[in-house]
Design a protein around this motif. Sequence first.
Motif, short mmCIF file in Angstrom:
data_model
loop_
_atom_site.label_atom_id
_atom_site.label_comp_id
_atom_site.label_asym_id
_atom_site.label_seq_id
_atom_site.Cartn_x
_atom_site.Cartn_y
_atom_site.Cartn_z
N ARG A 1 1.89 9.55 -5.60
CA ARG A 1 2.16 10.84 -5.28
C ARG A 1 3.60 11.43 -5.92
N GLY A 2 4.30 10.58 -6.90
CA GLY A 2 5.42 10.80 -7.52
C GLY A 2 6.40 10.68 -6.57
N LEU A 3 6.46 9.91 -5.36
CA LEU A 3 7.76 9.67 -4.51
C LEU A 3 8.23 8.35 -4.66
N THR A 4 9.43 8.30 -4.74
CA THR A 4 10.32 7.09 -4.65
C THR A 4 9.89 6.26 -3.42
N PHE A 5 9.96 4.92 -3.82
CA PHE A 5 9.93 3.94 -2.76
C PHE A 5 10.61 2.68 -3.21
N SER B 1 0.79 -1.07 -0.12
CA SER B 1 -0.02 0.12 -0.05
C SER B 1 0.83 1.35 0.02
N ALA B 2 1.74 1.20 0.81
CA ALA B 2 2.56 2.47 0.94
C ALA B 2 3.65 2.50 -0.64
N CYS B 3 3.88 1.51 -1.06
CA CYS B 3 4.51 1.74 -2.46
C CYS B 3 3.62 2.13 -3.31
N ARG B 4 2.57 1.86 -3.36
CA ARG B 4 1.55 2.34 -4.53
C ARG B 4 1.15 3.79 -4.24
N THR B 5 1.20 4.16 -2.80
CA THR B 5 0.63 5.66 -2.58
C THR B 5 1.81 6.31 -2.79
N ALA B 6 3.07 6.01 -2.51
CA ALA B 6 4.22 6.77 -2.91
C ALA B 6 4.32 7.08 -4.17
N GLU B 7 4.23 6.10 -5.03
CA GLU B 7 4.45 6.16 -6.34
C GLU B 7 3.41 7.17 -7.07
#
Length: 89
Positions: free
Chosen positions: A60-64, A52-58
């Motif tokens: 929002r344009g954030l690297t994970f 979930s954090a990976c999908r949310t970060a991506e």
Amino acid sequence: MTPHPLPARLDTAAAPALATVLSARIAAGEPIALDGSAVEMLGQACLQVLASACRTAEARGLTFVVRGPSHALSEMCTLVGFDRLLAAA
């Protein structure tokens, strides 16, 4: 960016703390880097938190990234078909 170390046991008991850390970083707009080298056990609850954090970060344009995934972490991600979590490791 210094990776956040993941604990050896990523079980149901560890899921709330992991979710809190990842949510705070995402809310702050910070890229996420995790050190997966110490992980000995990855359970479903923490796998869901990471996914979930990976999908949310991506979204929002954030690297994970998960750096240095342990054998146990790599095996579990591969077993459940979420190799993408480790793709940038």
